[in-house]
Write a protein that holds these residues in place. Structure first.
Motif, PDB file in Angstrom:
ATOM      1  N   PHE A  71       1.053  -1.081   0.043  1.00 34.70           N
ATOM      2  CA  PHE A  71       0.049   0.002  -0.171  1.00 34.70           C
ATOM      3  C   PHE A  71       0.631   1.293  -0.069  1.00 34.70           C
ATOM      4  O   PHE A  71       2.268   1.187  -0.030  1.00 34.70           O
ATOM      5  CB  PHE A  71      -1.009   0.150   1.206  1.00 34.70           C
ATOM      6  N   SER A  72       0.145   2.342   0.004  1.00 38.30           N
ATOM      7  CA  SER A  72       0.963   3.570  -0.365  1.00 38.30           C
ATOM      8  C   SER A  72       1.184   4.408   1.033  1.00 38.30           C
ATOM      9  O   SER A  72       0.482   4.599   1.991  1.00 38.30           O
ATOM     10  CB  SER A  72       0.304   4.536  -1.259  1.00 38.30           C
ATOM     11  N   SER A  73       2.516   4.723   1.101  1.00 43.33           N
ATOM     12  CA  SER A  73       2.896   5.660   2.407  1.00 43.33           C
ATOM     13  C   SER A  73       2.254   6.940   2.447  1.00 43.33           C
ATOM     14  O   SER A  73       1.798   7.410   3.294  1.00 43.33           O
ATOM     15  CB  SER A  73       4.492   5.689   2.585  1.00 43.33           C
ATOM     16  N   ALA A  74       2.097   7.317   1.157  1.00 40.88           N
ATOM     17  CA  ALA A  74       1.438   8.731   1.116  1.00 40.88           C
ATOM     18  C   ALA A  74      -0.146   8.585   1.520  1.00 40.88           C
ATOM     19  O   ALA A  74      -0.482   9.541   1.969  1.00 40.88           O
ATOM     20  CB  ALA A  74       1.507   9.287  -0.390  1.00 40.88           C
ATOM     21  N   HIS A  75      -0.603   7.468   1.405  1.00 42.82           N
ATOM     22  CA  HIS A  75      -2.165   7.589   1.694  1.00 42.82           C
ATOM     23  C   HIS A  75      -2.361   7.397   2.997  1.00 42.82           C
ATOM     24  O   HIS A  75      -3.060   7.983   3.729  1.00 42.82           O
ATOM     25  CB  HIS A  75      -2.600   6.276   0.806  1.00 42.82           C
ATOM     26  N   VAL A  76      -1.258   6.588   3.548  1.00 40.78           N
ATOM     27  CA  VAL A  76      -1.230   6.396   5.275  1.00 40.78           C
ATOM     28  C   VAL A  76      -1.131   7.835   5.818  1.00 40.78           C
ATOM     29  O   VAL A  76      -1.432   8.340   6.873  1.00 40.78           O
ATOM     30  CB  VAL A  76      -0.198   5.508   5.637  1.00 40.78           C
ATOM     31  N   GLU A  77      -0.067   8.725   5.248  1.00 40.97           N
ATOM     32  CA  GLU A  77       0.157   9.882   5.881  1.00 40.97           C
ATOM     33  C   GLU A  77      -0.987  10.826   5.570  1.00 40.97           C
ATOM     34  O   GLU A  77      -1.315  11.664   6.625  1.00 40.97           O
ATOM     35  CB  GLU A  77       1.490  10.405   4.782  1.00 40.97           C
ATOM     36  N   LYS A  78      -1.865  10.745   4.594  1.00 43.46           N
ATOM     37  CA  LYS A  78      -2.787  11.453   4.659  1.00 43.46           C
ATOM     38  C   LYS A  78      -3.874  11.360   5.773  1.00 43.46           C
ATOM     39  O   LYS A  78      -4.739  12.185   5.675  1.00 43.46           O
ATOM     40  CB  LYS A  78      -3.665  11.091   3.091  1.00 43.46           C
ATOM     41  N   LEU A  79      -3.959  10.203   6.106  1.00 42.04           N
ATOM     42  CA  LEU A  79      -4.926   9.651   7.013  1.00 42.04           C
ATOM     43  C   LEU A  79      -4.605  10.152   8.458  1.00 42.04           C
ATOM     44  O   LEU A  79      -5.115  10.024   9.388  1.00 42.04           O
ATOM     45  CB  LEU A  79      -5.089   8.092   6.986  1.00 42.04           C
ATOM     46  N   LEU A  80      -3.381  10.488   8.745  1.00 47.07           N
ATOM     47  CA  LEU A  80      -2.868  11.008   9.802  1.00 47.07           C
ATOM     48  C   LEU A  80      -3.078  12.343  10.114  1.00 47.07           C
ATOM     49  O   LEU A  80      -2.676  13.354   9.123  1.00 47.07           O
ATOM     50  CB  LEU A  80      -1.332  10.742  10.086  1.00 47.07           C
ATOM     51  N   ASP A  81      -3.671  12.772  11.046  1.00 43.05           N
ATOM     52  CA  ASP A  81      -4.047  14.248  11.480  1.00 43.05           C
ATOM     53  C   ASP A  81      -2.747  14.979  12.010  1.00 43.05           C
ATOM     54  O   ASP A  81      -2.152  14.562  13.127  1.00 43.05           O
ATOM     55  CB  ASP A  81      -5.225  14.280  12.539  1.00 43.05           C
ATOM     56  N   PRO A  82      -2.392  15.831  11.323  1.00 41.95           N
ATOM     57  CA  PRO A  82      -1.084  16.769  11.961  1.00 41.95           C
ATOM     58  C   PRO A  82      -1.331  17.264  13.154  1.00 41.95           C
ATOM     59  O   PRO A  82      -0.110  17.138  13.871  1.00 41.95           O
ATOM     60  CB  PRO A  82      -1.001  17.900  10.931  1.00 41.95           C
ATOM     61  N   ASN A  83      -2.413  17.541  13.601  1.00 35.80           N
ATOM     62  CA  ASN A  83      -2.517  17.904  15.098  1.00 35.80           C
ATOM     63  C   ASN A  83      -2.063  16.972  16.195  1.00 35.80           C
ATOM     64  O   ASN A  83      -1.769  17.105  17.079  1.00 35.80           O
ATOM     65  CB  ASN A  83      -4.073  18.459  15.241  1.00 35.80           C
ATOM     66  N   ASP A  84      -2.284  15.787  15.754  1.00 37.82           N
ATOM     67  CA  ASP A  84      -2.134  14.610  16.611  1.00 37.82           C
ATOM     68  C   ASP A  84      -0.483  14.338  16.846  1.00 37.82           C
ATOM     69  O   ASP A  84      -0.078  13.493  17.747  1.00 37.82           O
ATOM     70  CB  ASP A  84      -2.749  13.102  16.030  1.00 37.82           C
ATOM     71  N   ASN A  85       0.052  14.610  15.909  1.00 35.68           N
ATOM     72  CA  ASN A  85       1.599  14.739  15.904  1.00 35.68           C
ATOM     73  C   ASN A  85       2.268  13.239  16.069  1.00 35.68           C
ATOM     74  O   ASN A  85       2.754  12.957  16.928  1.00 35.68           O
ATOM     75  CB  ASN A  85       2.182  15.366  17.090  1.00 35.68           C
ATOM     76  N   VAL A  86       1.554  12.382  15.098  1.00 36.11           N
ATOM     77  CA  VAL A  86       1.926  11.031  15.040  1.00 36.11           C
ATOM     78  C   VAL A  86       3.071  10.653  14.441  1.00 36.11           C
ATOM     79  O   VAL A  86       3.345  11.300  13.349  1.00 36.11           O
ATOM     80  CB  VAL A  86       0.545  10.264  14.469  1.00 36.11           C
ATOM     81  N   GLN A  87       3.843   9.974  15.006  1.00 38.53           N
ATOM     82  CA  GLN A  87       5.142   9.574  14.431  1.00 38.53           C
ATOM     83  C   GLN A  87       5.075   8.084  13.504  1.00 38.53           C
ATOM     84  O   GLN A  87       4.654   7.384  13.981  1.00 38.53           O
ATOM     85  CB  GLN A  87       6.408   9.196  15.342  1.00 38.53           C
ATOM     86  N   SER A  88       5.458   8.393  12.329  1.00 39.62           N
ATOM     87  CA  SER A  88       5.123   7.199  11.553  1.00 39.62           C
ATOM     88  C   SER A  88       6.354   6.689  11.090  1.00 39.62           C
ATOM     89  O   SER A  88       7.465   7.534  10.732  1.00 39.62           O
ATOM     90  CB  SER A  88       4.105   7.499  10.462  1.00 39.62           C
ATOM     91  N   GLU A  89       6.658   5.517  10.766  1.00 36.58           N
ATOM     92  CA  GLU A  89       7.918   4.669  10.398  1.00 36.58           C
ATOM     93  C   GLU A  89       7.421   3.601   9.079  1.00 36.58           C
ATOM     94  O   GLU A  89       6.672   2.678   9.423  1.00 36.58           O
ATOM     95  CB  GLU A  89       8.590   4.102  11.336  1.00 36.58           C
ATOM     96  N   TYR A  90       7.814   3.619   7.934  1.00 42.78           N
ATOM     97  CA  TYR A  90       7.291   3.042   6.791  1.00 42.78           C
ATOM     98  C   TYR A  90       8.414   1.851   6.496  1.00 42.78           C
ATOM     99  O   TYR A  90       9.550   2.261   6.353  1.00 42.78           O
ATOM    100  CB  TYR A  90       7.008   3.735   5.474  1.00 42.78           C
ATOM    101  N   PHE A  91       7.780   0.807   6.261  1.00 41.45           N
ATOM    102  CA  PHE A  91       8.581  -0.526   6.060  1.00 41.45           C
ATOM    103  C   PHE A  91       8.373  -1.166   4.443  1.00 41.45           C
ATOM    104  O   PHE A  91       7.109  -1.179   4.449  1.00 41.45           O
ATOM    105  CB  PHE A  91       8.793  -1.347   7.083  1.00 41.45           C
ATOM    106  N   LEU A  92       9.006  -1.534   3.822  1.00 41.71           N
ATOM    107  CA  LEU A  92       8.773  -2.552   2.896  1.00 41.71           C
ATOM    108  C   LEU A  92       9.659  -3.850   2.979  1.00 41.71           C
ATOM    109  O   LEU A  92      10.849  -3.770   2.996  1.00 41.71           O
ATOM    110  CB  LEU A  92       9.063  -1.998   1.405  1.00 41.71           C
ATOM    111  N   ARG A  93       8.974  -4.720   3.603  1.00 45.12           N
ATOM    112  CA  ARG A  93       9.654  -5.898   3.994  1.00 45.12           C
ATOM    113  C   ARG A  93       9.254  -7.221   3.312  1.00 45.12           C
ATOM    114  O   ARG A  93       8.309  -7.285   2.842  1.00 45.12           O
ATOM    115  CB  ARG A  93       9.266  -6.287   5.537  1.00 45.12           C
ATOM    116  N   PHE A  94      10.245  -7.689   2.822  1.00 45.17           N
ATOM    117  CA  PHE A  94       9.973  -9.145   2.108  1.00 45.17           C
ATOM    118  C   PHE A  94      11.324 -10.152   2.382  1.00 45.17           C
ATOM    119  O   PHE A  94      12.357  -9.646   2.429  1.00 45.17           O
ATOM    120  CB  PHE A  94       9.729  -8.625   0.649  1.00 45.17           C
ATOM    121  N   ASN A  95      10.872 -11.381   1.868  1.00 48.82           N
ATOM    122  CA  ASN A  95      11.804 -12.358   1.970  1.00 48.82           C
ATOM    123  C   ASN A  95      12.504 -12.516   0.925  1.00 48.82           C
ATOM    124  O   ASN A  95      11.963 -12.226  -0.306  1.00 48.82           O
ATOM    125  CB  ASN A  95      11.093 -13.869   2.150  1.00 48.82           C
TER     126      ASN A  95
END
Lengths: 851, 232
Positions: A71-95
């Motif tokens: 899925f898209s990190s940009a889309h996740v970012e959009k869902l986060l309210d800037p006022n909540d000051n949520v820290q996010s860390e994105y991963f693409l993990r695969f074997n």
């Protein structure tokens, strides 16, 4: 000092060896108690370690569970309210795999925004490349982007900072050449020592903004619920849970702890038996003291108190040493299993107090019977000595108990739910009664048989006395119980160990070639044939992998998922299934839509061979296909996950994720030739699969690398810990047998004097001891095996506790081995102790009161 | 030739000399009582004569063979065939029946029990324990237990029986019965008997009495009342 205390201390000094044995058992019990109070912490932290390593304190994880969805990190970012000051860390993990010039290794690629990750997390580096620059090309995924490896992994793969490595990137079907910038110490994201993860930047694999996991850290803990709702709506197909997957870990922990504690109770019970036998010797020695106390007017209560003081002294010494040793043991266990999170395990005061209290309780409980018995007896009874001859067995009660044990054990096979618990309780009572009542008749029967074989000499004496001797019956009962306890503890530990048996270990071959690209059967055959054409190759089979669901399971019920493999031919099936019946091949070839199902699924779903089952697809894309199969065989492989089945490739070609070629080679090759062969096979597979300069989405691995390299050192640690526990149990059993033998033989010194006085030679004595030992060993094995048979009936209920459904068979095969082992150990120990005792028997003490 | 010859037997425990150059000769058919104060060494002498203990110095010859030089296995066979033992506390194997206790030396020797069945029947009848042969020792009285011990001592037709305080754990009536029985055995079966006793009365059943004092023997020839007087 109180005169009684003084007297007690002097008495202890006179029974040093048995006192030491009691103290030793209390030490062990206390250690085990103390460890058991922390074992839940260990299991929890072991289970959580893999998740915590990546989460690094994050509150929420949103992931597709490495199932290939992104899925898209940009889309996740959009869902986060800037006022909540949520820290996010994105991963693409695969074997994936890492290719070197002479080998291929399994890895987990963890792609992140590397510069941001290094800013936010402190990694300690063991080694750093001192070159000019890491990034030498603007074209990503081609070469020389930086990668960070864990210290242990790098050491095992013989890689240093500055080395170039090639990592397979499935998205582009290419090997990306990367430079090892850092070798990181085993902390943080590299905290699992034998982890095979590599950390790199999204750009290194040419992926920007495409992720399969995001970790969120909230300022306000209340935001968890809010974002859980938001993300569930936005991504219904993703898993949303605590950052370290605590709930999942707790569930596994509870099950494992429950089993561990069940095993612990049995261990403590065995230790109590050892303690009891040791105290029996001491209490016999104290008989004359009891007579004197009673003659001086001591009441039974006072005598009990005097004897209890002695036990309390043993308990206090034992638990003091035990608590210190337990704390040290925990330090060693936790540092070897949880090196990075050693401080997570706490040692509050209650752990010490409760361990001490239980140790005291157990010590007193173990010795209470001989104490009360001695205190209650009159002076006359004490002077007359213990009545140690056996009363005749009540044959009716014996027959009833035998019928009950067998009947209830059979009943257990056919009932479910709460009925299992009720029947189990009755079964335990019946089994106890059976042990008590069966020992004498069996000893008598064996004595009769032995006497028929040898009517004179030492063996004949043993056949005349064994069935009348109460001590021998007690030893038989103890030995049977030790046998049964050892069997159950070993079985329980085997169950717990299953949790760390790697899934891939079910397949048996020398090399595994994984193809991720979907081809037609002719395409797969071409790859197979190119490998088969290499002269050192003995056989090649292949299977497709996909997932189906058991009937009547809603799509969101993970429990219904079944790993399904489409096998090219029956030879391929034989390379992945264990203990197939002899007619499976004929059925496979003659049936239109056959399926071979793992035993776990068969038991869980109550399926039988010959059943026709209609499975469901995991995606609506395949609802028009019919997945109806006839069960023609059972695979008995047992690993950490066994919801597996095998169908014909033609019945499953429409849906699968990957294909595995299983390659068996000539076993007579030298190491050098084998290394060369691996490279030849790897090239052959890549060449056969390649198309337009792409790798062909294929990679080759040696079997051990493929099956076991993903196993973390914590899993290995748990496995080793449990193995140690198993060894400890066998040692404790042997210790118990030695103690009981010493107690019984040395206690019979005077009886043996009579035999010697009557002309018993050393040869007579040896044969007498062997005769007794054999009679006791055979009887104990027989009773013990019946008990193992009963316990075996309880094992399915126990394994269901950890969501495993295993066919244990009606007769426990491991019980036969265990029986032989314990019998042999007993005969040897008894014989050796007897011979040692023989040297201590001096006939000049004959004119003492003997009995 | 004497059945038993002890020549210059010395026994020391550390610095203490228990037996000091004791010499003794016992003929076949003798009934010898060894008396002495507590700790005088009489029991020690008996155990040395029976091959149970070894002297510090000296020889003990039985039928001309020096038993002090014998190995443990040879001594075991000697105890089984030539010497019967009876002790104060009866010393029966608690998990063997009366029959099995009496036949113990036969079983250990590997001989057929059947060939000794008539001997066994004679003995139990002679000793008055024929009704108890299937019982375990703890079901018998003290006197009965001692009779079983005597029967076991006699089953192999030993040349001599060594006894240490054979009536010490019995009441006087039962003790007297046992002594009469022993005198009878000595007389009728011609079995040599050597007993250690502190009882003056029991000592008189013998035809020879030896007193042991300060580790030395003092023999008192006894033509005394013997069994006839005691049965009166």
């Amino acid at each position: 000092m109180n005169i009684l205390l003084k007297h007690t201390l002097r008495s202890i000094a006179k029974s040093k060896s048995q006192a030491l044995m009691i103290v030793f058992t209390i030490v062990i019990i206390t250690i085990m108690l103390f460890v058991s109070f922390s074992v839940s912490d260990i299991f929890y932290n072991i289970n959580i370690a893999e998740y915590s390593r990546v989460a690094q304190g994050a509150d929420m994880l949103i992931t597709s569970d490495l199932n290939g969805d992104t899925f898209s990190s940009a889309h996740v970012e959009k869902l986060l309210d800037p006022n909540d000051n949520v820290q996010s860390e994105y991963f693409l993990r695969f074997n994936s795999v890492m290719k070197t010039t002479d080998d291929s290794k399994v890895i987990i690629v963890e792609a992140v925004d590397l510069s941001e990750y290094l800013n936010n997390h402190t990694l300690e580096f063991a080694e750093r490349w001192k070159g000019d620059t890491a990034i030498v090309s603007d074209t990503p995924y081609i070469e020389y982007y930086p990668v960070i490896l864990g210290e242990t992994f790098a050491k095992n793969a013989n890689i240093s900072a500055g080395d170039l490595i090639e990592i397979y990137v499935p998205t582009y079907d290419m090997y990306a050449k990367l430079i090892v910038l850092y070798i990181a110490k085993n902390t943080g994201i590299f905290s699992i020592g034998a982890g095979v993860n590599v950390l790199l930047d999204f750009s290194a694999i040419g992926v920007i903004g495409v992720i399969n996991a995001v970790y969120l850290k909230f300022n306000d803990p209340g935001d968890y619920q809010k974002y859980e709702t938001i993300f569930k709506q936005a991504y219904p197909e993703l898993t949303i849970e605590e950052g370290n997957r605590a709930s999942y870990a707790k569930e596994i922990t509870m099950n494992n702890t429950l089993l561990f504690v069940a095993g612990l109770i049995f261990i403590i019970a065995v230790m109590m038996l050892i303690q009891l036998t040791s105290y029996l010797v001491i209490s016999r020695k104290r008989m004359s003291e009891m007579i004197i106390f009673k003659a001086s007017g001591a009441t039974p209560l006072q005598v009990t108190f005097i004897m209890l003081v002695e036990v309390l002294i043993y308990a206090l010494i034992g638990l003091s040493i035990g608590l210190v040793a337990g704390r040290l043991a925990m330090q060693i266990i936790s540092s070897s299993l949880l090196s990075a999170q050693i401080n997570i395990i706490s040692y509050p005061f209650w752990k010490y107090v409760l361990s001490a209290l239980i140790a005291i309780f157990v010590s007193i409980a173990a010795c209470l019977s001989p104490i009360l018995s001695g205190a209650r007896k009159s002076i006359r009874e004490l002077v007359a000595g213990a009545q140690r001859n056996i009363k005749p067995t009540n044959l009716v009660a014996f027959v009833i108990s035998t019928v009950l044990v067998i009947g209830l054990a059979i009943m257990l096979k056919f009932i479910t739910g709460i009925g299992v618990v009720i029947v189990s309780c009755f079964l335990i009572i019946a089994a106890g009664l059976f042990i008590y009542l069966s020992a004498t008749p069996i000893i008598k029967f064996l004595s009769f048989l032995f006497r028929k074989l040898k009517a004179s000499g030492g063996i004949a004496i043993s056949t005349l006395s064994s069935f009348k001797n109460k001590s021998l019956r007690s030893i038989t009962i103890l030995l049977s119980t030790v046998f049964a306890f050892t069997f159950i503890v070993a079985s329980v530990i085997d169950l717990v160990k299953l949790a760390v048996v790697p899934y891939n270990s079910r397949f048996q071959s020398d090399y595994v070639i994984v193809s991720l690209q979907k081809r037609d059967v002719a395409g797969y055959d071409r790859i197979r044939d190119s490998i088969t054409s290499i002269s050192e190759i003995k056989s090649v089979g292949y299977i497709n992998f996909g997932v189906l669901m058991a009937p009547d399971n809603p799509i969101e019920n993970l429990d219904g998922y079944i790993n399904t493999y489409g096998a090219r031919d029956f030879e391929s099936v034989e390379m992945v299934c264990e203990n197939l019946s002899s007619d499976a091949k004929e059925r496979w070839n003659s049936t239109d839509h056959p399926v071979i199902v793992n035993s776990e699924l068969m038991i869980k779903n109550n399926w039988q061979i010959g059943d026709t089952i209609s499975f469901l697809p995991t995606s609506t894309d395949f609802v028009d296909y019919d997945f109806t199969f006839l069960i023609i065989g059972i695979d008995y492989s047992v690993t950490s996950y066994d919801r597996v089945m095998y169908v014909k490739i033609t019945d499953f070609s429409m849906m699968f994720d990957s294909t595995m070629f299983l390659v068996n080679i000539d076993q007579n090759l030298s190491t050098e030739d084998e290394q060369l062969l691996f490279l030849v096979v790897r090239d052959a597979a890549e060449n056969a699969a390649s198309d337009d300069n792409k790798v062909g989405q294929i990679y080759a691995l040696r079997y051990d690398e493929w099956a076991y390299s993903g196993t973390s050192d914590t899993s290995k640690g748990v496995s080793n810990l449990l193995l140690l526990l198993q060894v400890a149990i066998y040692l404790i059993s042997v210790l118990g047998i030695i103690n009981v033998s010493i107690v019984a033989i040395f206690d019979r010194k005077q009886e043996l004097l009579v035999y010697k006085l009557s002309g018993m030679t050393t040869k007579n004595y040896s044969m007498f001891s062997l005769g007794e030992a054999s009679i006791v060993a055979i009887t104990s094995s027989f009773i013990g095996y019946i008990l193992a048979f009963v316990i075996n009936g309880l094992l399915p209920s126990m394994s269901a506790l950890v969501a495993k459904y295993i066919d244990f068979g009606i007769f426990p095969r491991s019980g036969v081995f265990l029986g032989l082992l314990i019998s042999l150990a007993f005969v040897i120990i008894w014989f050796v102790v007897s011979l040692l005792n023989n040297k201590k028997i001096h006939l000049n003490s004959i004119n003492e009161r003997l009995f | 030739m004497s059945l038993l010859n002890a020549i210059d037997v010395v026994k020391r425990f550390g610095e203490t000399t228990i037996l000091d150059s004791v010499s003794l000769s016992v003929d076949s058919g003798d009934f010898l009582s060894i008396t002495g104060a507590s700790g005088s060494g009489k029991s020690t002498l008996l155990t040395i004569l029976g091959g149970i203990d070894k002297p510090t110095d000296g020889q003990v010859l039985i039928d001309g063979k020096d038993i002090t030089k014998m190995k443990e296995n040879e001594l075991s066979i000697l105890r089984r065939t030539t010497i019967g033992f009876v002790f104060q506390f009866f010393n029966l194997a608690p998990y063997l029946t009366v029959r099995e206790n009496i036949l113990l030396p036969i079983i250990l020797s590997g001989k057929s029990q059947k060939s000794y069945s008539s001997k066994f029947e004679q003995l139990v009848e002679y000793l008055g324990i024929q009704d108890h042969v299937s019982k375990l020792p703890d079901k018998l009285s003290g006197g009965e237990q001692q009779r079983v011990a005597i029967a076991r001592g006699l089953i192999f037709d030993p040349k001599m029986i060594l006894m240490d305080e054979p009536t010490g754990n019995l009441d006087s009536k039962t003790g007297n019965d046992i002594m009469k029985l022993l005198k009878d055995i000595n007389k009728n079966l011609n079995t040599t008997i050597i007993q250690v006793t502190h009882s003056e009365k029991n000592a008189q059943f013998a035809n020879r009495i030896i007193n042991i004092s300060d580790g030395k023997l003092v023999e008192t020839t006894n033509k005394g009342p013997g069994v006839d007087e005691h049965t009166a």
